[in-house]
Design a protein around this motif. Structure first.
Motif, PDB file in Angstrom:
ATOM      1  N   SER A  41       0.837  -1.191   0.000  1.00  0.00           N
ATOM      2  CA  SER A  41       0.000   0.000   0.000  1.00  0.00           C
ATOM      3  C   SER A  41       0.880   1.252   0.000  1.00  0.00           C
ATOM      4  CB  SER A  41      -0.927  -0.040   1.222  1.00  0.00           C
ATOM      5  OG  SER A  41      -1.249   1.257   1.637  1.00  0.00           O
ATOM      6  N   GLY A  42       1.946   1.217   0.784  1.00  0.00           N
ATOM      7  CA  GLY A  42       2.888   2.337   0.818  1.00  0.00           C
ATOM      8  C   GLY A  42       3.533   2.573  -0.535  1.00  0.00           C
ATOM      9  N   ARG A  43       3.834   1.497  -1.224  1.00  0.00           N
ATOM     10  CA  ARG A  43       4.452   1.624  -2.550  1.00  0.00           C
ATOM     11  C   ARG A  43       3.498   2.315  -3.523  1.00  0.00           C
ATOM     12  NH1 ARG A  43       5.969  -3.121  -6.865  1.00  0.00           N
ATOM     13  NH2 ARG A  43       7.650  -2.024  -7.926  1.00  0.00           N
ATOM     14  N   HIS A  44       2.231   1.955  -3.402  1.00  0.00           N
ATOM     15  CA  HIS A  44       1.208   2.553  -4.258  1.00  0.00           C
ATOM     16  C   HIS A  44       1.145   4.069  -4.021  1.00  0.00           C
ATOM     17  CE1 HIS A  44      -2.350   2.336  -6.740  1.00  0.00           C
ATOM     18  NE2 HIS A  44      -2.949   3.137  -5.883  1.00  0.00           N
ATOM     19  N   ILE A  45       1.172   4.456  -2.768  1.00  0.00           N
ATOM     20  CA  ILE A  45       1.140   5.882  -2.418  1.00  0.00           C
ATOM     21  C   ILE A  45       2.418   6.564  -2.913  1.00  0.00           C
ATOM     22  CG2 ILE A  45       1.038   7.514  -0.478  1.00  0.00           C
ATOM     23  CD1 ILE A  45      -0.372   5.110   1.064  1.00  0.00           C
ATOM     24  N   TYR A  46       3.524   5.878  -2.736  1.00  0.00           N
ATOM     25  CA  TYR A  46       4.814   6.400  -3.198  1.00  0.00           C
ATOM     26  C   TYR A  46       4.774   6.688  -4.700  1.00  0.00           C
ATOM     27  CZ  TYR A  46       9.865   6.780  -3.821  1.00  0.00           C
ATOM     28  OH  TYR A  46      11.114   7.239  -4.129  1.00  0.00           O
ATOM     29  N   ASP A  47       4.252   5.740  -5.462  1.00  0.00           N
ATOM     30  CA  ASP A  47       4.193   5.910  -6.916  1.00  0.00           C
ATOM     31  C   ASP A  47       3.350   7.126  -7.291  1.00  0.00           C
ATOM     32  OD1 ASP A  47       5.760   3.730  -7.325  1.00  0.00           O
ATOM     33  OD2 ASP A  47       4.109   2.356  -7.765  1.00  0.00           O
TER      34      ASP A  47
END
Ligand code: HEC
Length: 121
Positions: A41-47
């Protein structure tokens, strides 16, 4: 080589190499990176919010410093602040210099997820 005209492939390969092969390196899936659901989920936000200024998987600088191994260092590279969750959270909430503030865009939970992801870099 199954193709008779492998020369074409070599030329193509060399062209790709010179046009920045690193840029087009295949993106790894969350599973390949062994991310748990929170980190994914954090990666998605990061992207969505961070990737345009911060490289995650190379030391290349964009508008901001690379975040590769960001929590493996003792200090943040630009500000020299201790590289810990609290400082990173402040940076995300309040911004600093050209880094925007995300207090309006991101919830506490989303920032927690982001931090969990940054720890995997
Ligand atoms: C418009 C470009 C931009 C965006 C978008 C951006 N940042 Fe930054 N970021 C910067 C700049 C510039 C710095 C250096 C700021 C300073 O310390 O003076 C920085 C610094 C950082 C640092 C400290 C790294 C170091 O080594 O100094 C972290 C951690 C960070 N950003 C995380 C994030 C996260 C997470 C997001 C997404 C929510 C994000 N940034 C979005 C530009 C950006």
């Amino acid at each position: 080589m199954i193709f008779p005209r492998s020369g074409v492939l070599i030329v193509l390969g060399v062209t790709l190499l010179f046009s920045g092969a690193c840029e087009i390196e295949r993106r790894k899936s969350d599973a390949e990176l062994a991310l748990n659901p929170q980190q994914a989920s954090g990666r998605h936000i990061y992207d969505q919010y961070c990737d345009r200024c911060h490289e995650a998987y190379s030391s290349h600088k964009r508008k901001g410093p690379s975040l590769q191994g960001v929590f493996k260092r003792e200090y943040f590279s630009v500000s020299g602040m201790p590289a810990n969750d609290q400082r990173a959270r402040d940076l995300i909430v309040f911004g600093r210099d050209k880094m925007p503030s995300y207090s309006q865009e991101l919830t506490q939970q989303q920032i927690d997820d982001l931090l969990a992801y940054l720890h995997t870099l």
